[in-house]
Design a protein around this motif. Structure first.
Motif, PDB file in Angstrom:
ATOM      1  N   PRO A   1     -33.406  30.787 -37.711  1.00  0.00           N
ATOM      2  CA  PRO A   1     -32.269  30.178 -38.406  1.00  0.00           C
ATOM      3  C   PRO A   1     -31.109  29.852 -37.471  1.00  0.00           C
ATOM      4  N   ASP A   2     -30.987  30.596 -36.393  1.00  0.00           N
ATOM      5  CA  ASP A   2     -29.908  30.353 -35.435  1.00  0.00           C
ATOM      6  C   ASP A   2     -29.994  28.946 -34.844  1.00  0.00           C
ATOM      7  N   LYS A   3     -31.185  28.532 -34.475  1.00  0.00           N
ATOM      8  CA  LYS A   3     -31.365  27.209 -33.861  1.00  0.00           C
ATOM      9  C   LYS A   3     -31.138  26.097 -34.881  1.00  0.00           C
ATOM     10  N   ILE A   4     -31.551  26.327 -36.117  1.00  0.00           N
ATOM     11  CA  ILE A   4     -31.335  25.339 -37.182  1.00  0.00           C
ATOM     12  C   ILE A   4     -29.834  25.155 -37.411  1.00  0.00           C
ATOM     13  N   ILE A   5     -29.088  26.250 -37.406  1.00  0.00           N
ATOM     14  CA  ILE A   5     -27.632  26.169 -37.593  1.00  0.00           C
ATOM     15  C   ILE A   5     -26.995  25.413 -36.431  1.00  0.00           C
ATOM     16  N   HIS A   6     -27.416  25.717 -35.196  1.00  0.00           N
ATOM     17  CA  HIS A   6     -26.911  24.976 -34.036  1.00  0.00           C
ATOM     18  C   HIS A   6     -27.169  23.483 -34.203  1.00  0.00           C
ATOM     19  N   LEU A   7     -28.384  23.131 -34.567  1.00  0.00           N
ATOM     20  CA  LEU A   7     -28.760  21.734 -34.712  1.00  0.00           C
ATOM     21  C   LEU A   7     -27.890  21.044 -35.766  1.00  0.00           C
ATOM     22  N   LEU A   8     -27.746  21.665 -36.923  1.00  0.00           N
ATOM     23  CA  LEU A   8     -26.972  21.048 -38.003  1.00  0.00           C
ATOM     24  C   LEU A   8     -25.491  20.929 -37.654  1.00  0.00           C
ATOM     25  N   LEU A   9     -24.926  21.956 -37.045  1.00  0.00           N
ATOM     26  CA  LEU A   9     -23.500  21.898 -36.699  1.00  0.00           C
ATOM     27  C   LEU A   9     -23.216  20.814 -35.660  1.00  0.00           C
ATOM     28  N   PHE A  10     -24.079  20.694 -34.661  1.00  0.00           N
ATOM     29  CA  PHE A  10     -23.838  19.682 -33.648  1.00  0.00           C
ATOM     30  C   PHE A  10     -24.179  18.275 -34.133  1.00  0.00           C
ATOM     31  N   ALA A  11     -25.083  18.148 -35.091  1.00  0.00           N
ATOM     32  CA  ALA A  11     -25.324  16.846 -35.715  1.00  0.00           C
ATOM     33  C   ALA A  11     -24.067  16.407 -36.464  1.00  0.00           C
ATOM     34  N   LEU A  12     -23.495  17.334 -37.220  1.00  0.00           N
ATOM     35  CA  LEU A  12     -22.253  17.036 -37.945  1.00  0.00           C
ATOM     36  C   LEU A  12     -21.111  16.748 -36.980  1.00  0.00           C
ATOM     37  N   PHE A  13     -21.029  17.523 -35.914  1.00  0.00           N
ATOM     38  CA  PHE A  13     -19.977  17.352 -34.911  1.00  0.00           C
ATOM     39  C   PHE A  13     -20.029  15.955 -34.282  1.00  0.00           C
ATOM     40  N   SER A  14     -21.197  15.512 -33.858  1.00  0.00           N
ATOM     41  CA  SER A  14     -21.295  14.198 -33.209  1.00  0.00           C
ATOM     42  C   SER A  14     -21.069  13.079 -34.220  1.00  0.00           C
ATOM     43  N   TYR A  15     -21.551  13.260 -35.443  1.00  0.00           N
ATOM     44  CA  TYR A  15     -21.326  12.245 -36.474  1.00  0.00           C
ATOM     45  C   TYR A  15     -19.839  12.104 -36.778  1.00  0.00           C
ATOM     46  N   LEU A  16     -19.154  13.238 -36.953  1.00  0.00           N
ATOM     47  CA  LEU A  16     -17.723  13.185 -37.259  1.00  0.00           C
ATOM     48  C   LEU A  16     -16.895  12.688 -36.079  1.00  0.00           C
ATOM     49  N   ALA A  17     -17.353  12.958 -34.857  1.00  0.00           N
ATOM     50  CA  ALA A  17     -16.647  12.428 -33.681  1.00  0.00           C
ATOM     51  C   ALA A  17     -16.658  10.905 -33.715  1.00  0.00           C
ATOM     52  N   LEU A  18     -17.754  10.332 -34.159  1.00  0.00           N
ATOM     53  CA  LEU A  18     -17.838   8.871 -34.262  1.00  0.00           C
ATOM     54  C   LEU A  18     -17.167   8.351 -35.528  1.00  0.00           C
ATOM     55  N   TRP A  19     -17.193   9.125 -36.591  1.00  0.00           N
ATOM     56  CA  TRP A  19     -16.600   8.706 -37.862  1.00  0.00           C
ATOM     57  C   TRP A  19     -15.101   8.409 -37.710  1.00  0.00           C
ATOM     58  N   GLY A  20     -14.439   9.137 -36.850  1.00  0.00           N
ATOM     59  CA  GLY A  20     -13.014   8.914 -36.623  1.00  0.00           C
ATOM     60  C   GLY A  20     -12.713   7.528 -36.054  1.00  0.00           C
ATOM     61  N   TYR A  21     -13.708   6.893 -35.468  1.00  0.00           N
ATOM     62  CA  TYR A  21     -13.536   5.556 -34.872  1.00  0.00           C
ATOM     63  C   TYR A  21     -14.335   4.489 -35.611  1.00  0.00           C
ATOM     64  N   ARG A  22     -14.710   4.756 -36.851  1.00  0.00           N
ATOM     65  CA  ARG A  22     -15.606   3.844 -37.569  1.00  0.00           C
ATOM     66  C   ARG A  22     -15.015   2.456 -37.751  1.00  0.00           C
ATOM     67  N   LYS A  23     -13.718   2.345 -38.040  1.00  0.00           N
ATOM     68  CA  LYS A  23     -13.122   1.012 -38.254  1.00  0.00           C
ATOM     69  C   LYS A  23     -13.174   0.193 -36.974  1.00  0.00           C
ATOM     70  N   GLN A  24     -12.850   0.819 -35.850  1.00  0.00           N
ATOM     71  CA  GLN A  24     -12.912   0.113 -34.577  1.00  0.00           C
ATOM     72  C   GLN A  24     -14.356  -0.253 -34.227  1.00  0.00           C
ATOM     73  N   LEU A  25     -15.277   0.654 -34.505  1.00  0.00           N
ATOM     74  CA  LEU A  25     -16.678   0.401 -34.161  1.00  0.00           C
ATOM     75  C   LEU A  25     -17.301  -0.661 -35.057  1.00  0.00           C
ATOM     76  N   LEU A  26     -16.890  -0.716 -36.323  1.00  0.00           N
ATOM     77  CA  LEU A  26     -17.434  -1.730 -37.217  1.00  0.00           C
ATOM     78  C   LEU A  26     -17.006  -3.133 -36.804  1.00  0.00           C
ATOM     79  N   SER A  27     -15.823  -3.253 -36.218  1.00  0.00           N
ATOM     80  CA  SER A  27     -15.351  -4.572 -35.802  1.00  0.00           C
ATOM     81  C   SER A  27     -15.707  -4.888 -34.346  1.00  0.00           C
ATOM     82  N   ALA A  28     -16.317  -3.950 -33.636  1.00  0.00           N
ATOM     83  CA  ALA A  28     -16.655  -4.166 -32.221  1.00  0.00           C
ATOM     84  C   ALA A  28     -17.995  -4.890 -32.098  1.00  0.00           C
TER      85      ALA A  28
END
Length: 124
Positions: free
Chosen positions: A35-62
Motif C-alpha cells: 500500500p505504501d507504493k500505491i500511496i506514493h504513486l497516487l500522491l505524485f500523480a495528483l501532485f504533477s496534475y495539480l502543478a499543471l492545472w495551475g497553468y491550464r489557461k496559459q497551456l490551453l491557449s499555447a
C-alpha cells in the motif's frame, strides 16, 4: 589444519544454507508493491496534475510545442522533487532511509499525472 577440519565438518545442508544466504530474498509482487507504493504513486500523480492545472489557461491557449515543453518541464520538476525527498530521508532525517522503489513509484505517478493532464489538454 583447523580450516580443513572445519570445512570437513560442514554437511551438504550447511553448504546449501550458506549458499542460499548469498542470494536476495524473493518476495511476491504484492509484498513488493504494498500500500505504501500505491500511496506514493497516487500522491505524485495528483501532485504533477495539480502543478499543471495551475497553468491550464496559459497551456490551453499555447501552441503544441509550448504545451509539450511545459509538460516535460513539469515532469522533470515533480520527479526531481520526489528524488529530493528521498535524498532528504537519507541525509536530513534521523531513522529514515532511501527507498528506490518509493522513487520509482513517485516517478510513475508523475508520468501518470502528466499523461492525464495531456488528455485534458487535448479534450479542451
Amino acid at each position: 589444519a583447523g580450516t580443513v577440519f572445519r570445512l570437513g565438518a560442514l554437511s551438504a545442508g550447511d553448504l546449501v544454507d550458506q549458499a542460499g544466504r548469498c542470494f536476495p530474498t524473493v518476495v511476491n509482487f504484492w509484498e513488493w508493491i504494498g500500500p505504501d507504493k500505491i500511496i506514493h504513486l497516487l500522491l505524485f500523480a495528483l501532485f504533477s496534475y495539480l502543478a499543471l492545472w495551475g497553468y491550464r489557461k496559459q497551456l490551453l491557449s499555447a501552441n503544441s510545442s509550448s504545451q509539450t515543453t511545459a509538460l516535460l518541464f513539469a515532469l522533470f520538476l515533480t520527479i526531481s522533487y520526489g528524488a529530493l525527498t528521498e535524498l532528504m530521508q537519507k541525509y536530513v532525517f534521523i531513522n529514515r532511509y532511501v527507498s528506490y522503489l518509493d522513487l520509482l513509484a513517485d516517478s510513475i505517478g508523475c508520468v501518470l499525472g502528466v499523461i492525464t493532464f495531456y488528455f485534458y489538454l487535448k479534450k479542451n
